[in-house]
Design a protein around this motif. Sequence first.
Motif, PDB file in Angstrom:
ATOM      1  N   LYS A  95       0.881  -1.340   0.009  1.00 16.61           N
ATOM      2  CA  LYS A  95      -0.070  -0.154   0.081  1.00 16.61           C
ATOM      3  C   LYS A  95       0.786   1.282   0.056  1.00 16.61           C
ATOM      4  O   LYS A  95       0.592   2.239  -0.757  1.00 16.61           O
ATOM      5  N   GLU A  96       1.833   1.199   0.991  1.00 14.24           N
ATOM      6  CA  GLU A  96       2.796   2.295   1.046  1.00 14.24           C
ATOM      7  C   GLU A  96       3.471   2.504  -0.277  1.00 14.24           C
ATOM      8  O   GLU A  96       3.563   3.772  -0.913  1.00 14.24           O
ATOM      9  N   ASN A  97       4.153   1.691  -0.829  1.00 13.15           N
ATOM     10  CA  ASN A  97       4.990   1.881  -2.067  1.00 13.15           C
ATOM     11  C   ASN A  97       4.008   2.355  -3.076  1.00 13.15           C
ATOM     12  O   ASN A  97       4.434   3.014  -4.043  1.00 13.15           O
ATOM     13  N   ALA A  98       2.986   1.549  -3.224  1.00 16.21           N
ATOM     14  CA  ALA A  98       1.986   1.898  -4.477  1.00 16.21           C
ATOM     15  C   ALA A  98       1.490   3.225  -4.437  1.00 16.21           C
ATOM     16  O   ALA A  98       1.348   3.978  -5.352  1.00 16.21           O
ATOM     17  N   THR A  99       1.119   3.736  -3.251  1.00  9.82           N
ATOM     18  CA  THR A  99       0.684   5.167  -2.768  1.00  9.82           C
ATOM     19  C   THR A  99       1.863   6.157  -3.482  1.00  9.82           C
ATOM     20  O   THR A  99       1.443   6.963  -4.129  1.00  9.82           O
ATOM     21  N   TYR A 100       2.823   5.904  -2.940  1.00 10.74           N
ATOM     22  CA  TYR A 100       4.116   6.929  -3.716  1.00 10.74           C
ATOM     23  C   TYR A 100       4.096   6.735  -5.038  1.00 10.74           C
ATOM     24  O   TYR A 100       4.192   7.650  -5.646  1.00 10.74           O
ATOM     25  N   TRP A 101       4.255   5.522  -5.541  1.00 10.63           N
ATOM     26  CA  TRP A 101       4.627   5.579  -7.025  1.00 10.63           C
ATOM     27  C   TRP A 101       3.455   5.978  -7.863  1.00 10.63           C
ATOM     28  O   TRP A 101       3.595   6.484  -9.044  1.00 10.63           O
ATOM     29  N   HIS A 102       2.361   5.963  -7.280  1.00 14.03           N
ATOM     30  CA  HIS A 102       1.044   6.402  -7.944  1.00 14.03           C
ATOM     31  C   HIS A 102       1.395   7.994  -8.089  1.00 14.03           C
ATOM     32  O   HIS A 102       1.126   8.570  -9.025  1.00 14.03           O
ATOM     33  N   ALA A 103       2.001   8.489  -7.028  1.00 12.68           N
ATOM     34  CA  ALA A 103       2.115   9.995  -6.871  1.00 12.68           C
ATOM     35  C   ALA A 103       3.132  10.505  -8.135  1.00 12.68           C
ATOM     36  O   ALA A 103       3.315  11.412  -8.559  1.00 12.68           O
TER      37      ALA A 103
END
Lengths: 1037, 152
Positions: free
Chosen positions: A549-557
């Motif tokens: 979740k954390e990684n995907a959130t960052y990379w989505h940004a």
Amino acid sequence: MNMRKIRVLIGVGSLLCMLSGQALAAATEEFADISASGLLYEASKSLAGGNYVAAVPYLEHYMERMEPIEEDRVVALKQSVRLKMGKIYAHMEDPFTASDYLKQYTQTLPCYRPREAWKLLALTLFESGQFKSCVDAAGKALTHPLPKGLPTQAKTTDYNDLSKNEMAGFTARQMKRIEEEAGEDGETLSKAISEDVPDAEPDYTVEELVFLNMTLAEAHSKLENWEASIEPYKFVVENAVNEDRKGFAIMQLVNSLVAMKQFDEAKDFIVKLYETNARYDIRVNMALISAASVLLEEEKYDSALMLYRMILPRSDLVAYQVKKMNELRRDAGLPRVEIKVSTNDMGRVETLFGNKSSDLGGITSEFATELPPKPMELITLEESVGVLLGLPPYEDDVLYRIGLLFARAGRPWEAVTALDTIAGLDPDSAKGQDAFAESLMVFVDPLEKYELVEKRGMRFLSAYLTGRGPRRVAHILTGSYQKQERWKDIKKLLPMIEQFAPSTDPVAIQYDCELYYMQAVADVVLLNFQSAQTGFERVLTDYPDSHQKENATYWHAMTQLFLKNHQEAIDEFDSYAVTWPNGSWLPSAAFHSGICLFGLEKYDEAEASFTHVIETWPDDAVYSDACSMRADLLASKGLLDEAQRDYEEAIASADVPRQATYAVFQMAGMFELEARYEEILKVVNAYLNRYGEEADVAKATYWVGKTKLAQGLTGEAVEVYRKTIVKYGGNIQQDGVDLIITELLKISKRLLDDDEREALKESLRASLLASDNLTLQLRLRVLLASIDGAAIELGKQLILELDDLEQAPPPVLAVICDASFEQEDFSRAAEILSIFQTRYEESEFMRTALKLRGYGLFEAGEYDVAMKVIEETQALYGTEPAAAWAQVMKGRIELKQSDFDAARKTFSEVISVREWRGEPYAESTYYLGVVEEDAGDPRQAFGWYQRVYLLYKGYAQGYWAAEGYLASARCLQKLGLENDRRNTFRAMLFDKYVNRLPQAEDARTVLGAEEVLEISQMIADGLQTNLTVSIDAEVTE
Amino acid sequence: MMNRILLFSALFAVAGFVFGAEPVAIASADKDTGFSESQIQAAEQRLATITDPAAKLFFKTAVEWAKGEPEKALKTVSELIVHYAHDERWIARGELLSAVLYAELGMLEASDVTARQVQALYAGTDVAEAATALRNEIERLKNETDVKGSVK
């Protein structure tokens, strides 16, 4: 003789009399009718006959009857009975009842045989699962307890003093005879049930101590008191004579040490175990499997392997035990057996021990009554073998674990051999698929057999779509492709992944999440940012609260940033910081937020953001980049000293060469503005010294060359540039080479004479012929063509040659753009611009791609998109001469949209920018005329059109002047000023800048052949005219 | 790297060349160029006569190694190690051979692990001694590689 003894002798006497002929029928007699001594007599008789079961009721009734009697003699007898009952029940395998009696015995006085009692009590408590009490009992036994409650003086008995009842019907004479006979016969059964103080209890033998320690140790193990079990096990190991017992004790000791994580000490005992025959003990084999598993999980591979090697295949184990069984049978006079395995009516596998035909002349039932009874050891052994054969096969599990061990320990070929064996046995099973996946992992790392991995993996995925197996394999394949940087092949897995059968297994779901995450990462690397964004969204939506979740959130940004959705990116970075205030991406999120602010031209906020990163995370990987970014902003504000400090800090703190590279060359660019060439050399040389082969040598050479040029060392600069192009030009990533190409082109045009230029071209041609690298060849061809002024021609050729533009570096793409522009071929404009924007965003050559794209969109009527391209161009290039087209196109779009005021303003701005003096002026002036004409004011329009051909006829080979003439004439026609119209056409034909252009034909047509001829003759005669037309406030003819 | 012919010879010496023939092939081997074609052919012919499965795998490994196919040899000896781990006549030598082959392939870590496990499993035997010697050699090679790396 004391009184007690006399009583017992009376009882014995009764017994003897009975044996001499007076038998008692015990089966149906009421116990109540039997005297106390009679009960003892009957019990003793049964015991003597080995019929322990029959003795029990007598003894129980005796205890019940004598329970209230507290006379010393009777109490002693009762104690004796208790001990006996304990032994009988122990023999009858009723440890519960046995331990009850023994507990009572040990807790009651007199206790003449405490050692025996405690020993037996420890055993029965263990067997009844009362481990805590067993520990106490064994512990007590090991204190070597002494008898208690011994009488202080002996009593003698006068038979004449005894009552009839006490004599049990015997006469005094008979009692004396019985006593004498008892003395002659020595030990009798009845003597055991006696109130007499027995002879001193001997201390424990070594064998008994071994037994007690083993019992104690085992009880501690059951209670998981591992530490307490160590010493008693060690005692057994050191003192046991029996090999099997010793071996079993070592195994149990190893288990305890493993449970206590004392692996080094365990290893010493494992070595001891390895040297024994303990492996043939079934219990040891079973214990080996669990101990080895623990060691494997604890990464104690050497010890684990030793244990696994000791585990025998079931067949070997059974063969050994059968041999042992037959030895016992032989000793017991029983026929030998062989194992028969059959399935009973319930479908359960049973083992039967059929007698060997050679021993009995045929297989007969085991329970033939003529056979001697089996010893307990044999019965126990047979039961163990039965259990062993009834277990599911363990050999496969052991082999699987050995495969895992080899894989983790680093013996890859052994690992894949073992794992492939398991996978091959039952490929469809979960274990088989697991083994396949584990094997595949080893083939990836360390064996790097990528081709094999791909082949096997794909074959597996084409066959299996359900459960963890295919997910694991897809994960391994993805990892394998990642290692090889085969990102496109990762994308090829997506359709297969999407075909996996949905699962509720949490592990499978986690794999799914991970697989989709890795797909999105691949998209990022491939610069497919839109797909990447969709991919990260999928992870966040379909797998909320996942481990990614954390990684995907960052990379989505980050994808928002890559797609230049700067405000969305900022919002998402801010949201990340709120959700994960201590997140691992926090510094990077803050840094990239600053980048987005920069993109939104909010420079002060961007600077503040970078300052925050610099001050908050001085040790983070983004620190150096933040310093560089802030330096860029400071330099743009003219704060060069402050900028220099930040660049120097960026260089000093660089974690990777890339960070230093950026700062070094930004600083060089800054120094160049102030002609600080010595400092450029210093910083570039320091950079090269520090990073050696990892440095961007081409870019560094570019700056070295610039410095040489500044020093007037043109020849040296040319030579070093040429060599650098040849050495690094084959690498498309070396954008420094493209800078050098641009610079060399300028040098060749401005600073080289013809001979020098020719020598350079000759040298470049030679390098071109010698190279087989497409990228270098393209670069050299562009340079040569540009020197010769034939770049457009080359571009046209390259349009035909190159289907795949991904090998074309920026200068080549620019030439293709120019040629496409000339041919008005916009078909590849979007593709080329996309390549620039994703790979060469910083390239100086992107201008032409933007222009081509802009024109293409304009021609297609896609004005909104064209405006975006215009905005990007103006943001990047401002008022550079090459960017004038953007402003003009903007005006034209506004004109198309009938926004006359905006168009008027836009075109007016063009002619106010000095850098755009030239054709843009002519064009914009012309379009100002169009604006007025379209707005319905031909008079105003005429004024602008006239200005074009009066002021700008020298630009664009007179094109706009010609257009101006025609448009002027058109306006005059609209105004009904025919004469002025004709004069305009006449002036056009007299104007040498335009009279040969195609537009002049319109003038000829209107004027007619005769007048045209007349004008031609006048021009030939050298007549110069300056026909002008002016329009007054009132329109006149 | 290490002289594989010498080590190969050592292995055969340890093996005792069970099947009766004098180790002529080893004695006459050219240490500089490896085994000759005829020697390998003779070994292969001999191999065809071996029926004991573990022994067959062991000697097949040796032949493949002699032919300069260390990876193939390693796969073969892995079969021995995995499927005949309880065959005391061949397992120790097989595992030692595996360690040597890993080293031959440049897989020093795998070689060291294998040799270390041989030391533990067969402590006190000639095979364990040979494993110790092999580990010393591996250590020397690793140190050599580290030095070269730091010089660069």
